[in-house]
Design an enzyme around this catalytic site. Structure first.
Site, mmCIF file in Angstrom:
data_model
loop_
_atom_site.group_PDB
_atom_site.id
_atom_site.type_symbol
_atom_site.label_atom_id
_atom_site.label_comp_id
_atom_site.label_asym_id
_atom_site.label_seq_id
_atom_site.Cartn_x
_atom_site.Cartn_y
_atom_site.Cartn_z
ATOM 1 N N GLU A 193 0.801 -1.223 0.000
ATOM 2 C CA GLU A 193 0.000 0.000 0.000
ATOM 3 C C GLU A 193 0.838 1.279 0.000
ATOM 4 O O GLU A 193 0.430 2.276 -0.585
ATOM 5 C CB GLU A 193 -0.947 0.011 1.215
ATOM 6 N N SER A 195 -48.761 -23.450 44.917
ATOM 7 C CA SER A 195 -48.333 -23.600 46.315
ATOM 8 C C SER A 195 -46.873 -23.257 46.549
ATOM 9 O O SER A 195 -46.447 -23.133 47.704
ATOM 10 C CB SER A 195 -48.605 -25.028 46.787
#
Length: 641
Positions: free
Chosen positions: A113, A386
């Site tokens: 690059e 319960s």
């Protein structure tokens, strides 16, 4: 340069050549007929930059990069650090420091690059001159000539439109950037911002996506592949065209050799190296979706969606991956066993909480997440039946007026309820006469629970529930002691966890800790337990609930060969059945039911169906845990009435 190092240019102002002198000096090095054109191009560049600097006064101020924080992926981990999920918006990125990136990758990127990166001041006149010549001949912008610095400012500040004015803007901004930041700082920003394909931004995320490893561990062969991707990520992607990937890799390696940064032997070795390709990480599904979705919901509520998707959070959950998987497999197998027994129940949910920390250790919101994403563990309000009664009896014991051996008359009773009367009934319809509260709990008698609820006050029962962390709406109706109001399995497991710790409570959580990507703490859920229940009343309740699993109780099928306490729950018409129980190290709620509230069938009870699921899970969960005992009520003073 044979060692592969890249020379760092001096940052002293006196060592930086003036731009025009640098351009002309480089131009003189060229030869042939191209010399005049290159000189003209370079002059145009220099003149254009001066003109742009004057006329484009509204270019971005590159000093903002000092405080620039790129959007970053957030990660969710289990308690041991295993990644469970990643969260991100458009950009899937993890930011790392330059020294956390392999030297191989840094060399490969610069080679292909911008090989003069450490020599120029932001622009490379040779490259720009060549690009201008090509563009002049073609009549359009077809070649960029961009340096790494120019690419960085283009990605961060400028549009993608290919025009001469944009290229000149790139050059001006690149020079400005290099006047403020060191070369290493520029390269670090570049490597963390560049797009590498498949929604991977930054070197770290790309390395994980392509090779399943950190950027710091990339070898030369892998680095050459990564560097080659920058020009056209999807075109050269090994996920798409492996042959093309290898061709591009070789081009990068050859460029590195031509520069003298690697040897011919290294080129051949890297070229022949087998690439262990991973898989894209951007859209992977969660490893534990019931857990991670609960985490996401909590973090969005606390921090907002943008912070979660872009802020680079590191979220440590309270669950262990293997433990959660075991819970999910247990629930799936239990559901199959229910079907084998002829029970039509489409869902089972389970929540496990550590009473010592109130950390969620497992949360299973259904039998199959792929078929239904609804998390019944935290989103479904179901009547606990319960299994609600312990809240009532604790309230009685804490009042100082009752002990487990206090008597209550199990006999018919009716209460005015608006314009009608409410007459509670026991399961089976019979009555037992005078019984102790201990017997009433162990045998799960309904009438005594309603009577005790009225005696201690329904509002006081609700207050106890709130203290235990139950936040679901609770109406002060006469039938509340029988679990007639919906509560989540998470709330039940959390409340019972406080019983298991003999009254010490922390807010249940599935999140242990949240930091940003730099390690700064955003949320710390280190337990801060408070004693919220009376120790004698809690120990007394536990001593009674142990009897539920022993002879004469409603859940002998929950016995696990060590001290344990719990309570069954079965609602009217058998639409919901529960077992919620605990040992000192773990509190677990199990719920069975249908999403459409269809009855499970006559005779289906929590003791017969939910308790065995609880037992199977607990035996697996506690196989490496020592046997621990609950404190005796005799160790604590009884509260005064």
């Amino acid at each position: 340069m044979a060692t592969g190092t890249v020379r760092q240019k001096s940052t002293k102002k006196s060592d930086r050549k003036p731009l025009v002198k640098f351009v002309l000096g480089t131009t003189k090095a060229a030869g042939g007929t191209i010399l005049g054109i290159t000189m003209l191009s370079s002059s145009l560049v220099a003149g254009g930059l001066v003109g742009l600097a004057i006329s484009f006064r509204n270019l971005p101020d590159v000093r903002v990069l000092r405080n620039f924080v790129p959007t970053e992926t957030s990660y969710i981990y289990d308690i041991k650090g295993k990644i469970l999920d990643s969260l991100h918006g458009e950009h899937n990125r993890e930011v790392v420091k330059l020294d956390e990136i392999s030297p191989n990758l840094k060399r490969a990127v610069l080679a292909i690059e911008d090989s003069h990166f450490y020599l120029h001041d932001g622009i490379n006149p040779n490259s720009i001159g060549r690009a201008l010549l090509v563009n002049w001949r073609s009549g359009a912008v077809v070649e960029g000539g961009s340096t790494v610095t120019m690419q960085l400012v283009k990605n961060l500040f400028l549009s993608r439109q290919r025009t001469v004015s944009r290229k000149l803007a790139e050059a001006v901004l690149a020079i400005r950037v290099e006047q403020i930041f060191t070369k290493d700082q520029v390269l670090e920003m570049y490597l963390n911002n560049i797009y590498w394909g498949h929604n991977s931004y930054g070197a770290e995320t790309a390395a994980q996506s392509y090779f399943g490893k950190s950027a710091k561990d990339l070898n030369l062969a892998e680095s050459a592949v990564m560097a080659g991707l920058i020009q056209a990520p999807e075109d050269y992607s090994p996920f798409i065209d492996y042959k093309k990937t290898k061709q591009r890799q070789y081009a990068v390696l050859q460029r590195m050799k031509d520069l003298g940064w690697i040897t011919a032997q290294e080129v051949e070795e890297a070229k022949k190296a087998k690439l262990l390709i991973s898989q894209p990480t951007a859209w992977k599904s969660s490893e534990l979706p019931y857990i991670t979705e609960a985490v996401v919901a909590e973090l969005q509520k606390r921090f907002g969606e943008d912070a979660l998707l872009k802020g680079g959070m590191r979220v440590q959950t309270t669950v262990d991956y293997n433990f959660q998987k075991m819970a999910e497999e247990n629930v799936a197998q239990a559901h199959q066993n229910l079907k084998n027994r002829g029970l039509y129940a489409d869902q089972v949910a389970l929540v496990a909480i550590d009473p010592r920390t109130h950390y969620v250790k497992a949360m299973v919101g259904g039998v199959n997440y792929k078929e239904s994403q609804f998390n019944r563990a935290i989103q479904s309000l179901r009547q606990p039946g319960s299994s609600f009664k312990p809240f009532v009896y604790y309230t009685a014991f804490a009042s100082g007026k009752y002990t487990p051996y206090s008597s209550i008359n199990d006999s018919p009773v009716k209460y005015r309820d608006g314009s009608a009367y409410y007459e509670p009934q026991n399961y089976g319809g019979s009555f037992s006469g005078s019984v102790s509260l201990r017997t009433a709990i162990i045998q799960s008698l309904n009438v005594p629970a309603v009577k005790i609820g009225q005696a201690v006050g329904i509002d006081n029962v609700i207050e106890v529930c709130r203290t235990l962390g139950i936040s679901s709406p609770l109406d002060p109706v006469i039938s509340l002691p029988l679990g007639s109001i919906g509560i989540t399995p998470m709330e039940m497991a959390g409340a019972y966890a406080t019983f298991a710790s003999n009254g010490w409570h922390s807010k249940p959580t599935v999140i242990a800790r949240v930091t940003d990507s730099s390690g700064n703490v955003l949320l710390d859920n280190t337990p801060k337990p408070r004693l919220v229940l009376d120790p004698w009343a809690t120990a007394s309740l536990t001593s009674v609930l142990k009897g539920v699993l022993e002879g004469g109780g409603t859940a002998p099928g929950a016995a696990i060969g060590r001290p344990a306490a719990g309570k069954t729950g079965t609602t009217t018409s058998e639409r919901d059945v529960w077992f919620v129980g605990y040992v000192p190290q773990l509190s677990v709620s199990v719920w069975i039911g249908n999403d459409n509230y269809r009855p499970l069938g006559k005779g289906v009870t929590g003791g017969g169906y939910a308790a065995p699921i609880w037992r199977g899970f607990m035996r697996e969960a506690l196989k490496n845990e020592p046997v621990k005992y609950f404190p005796s009520p005799s160790k604590f003073p009884r509260p005064k009435a």
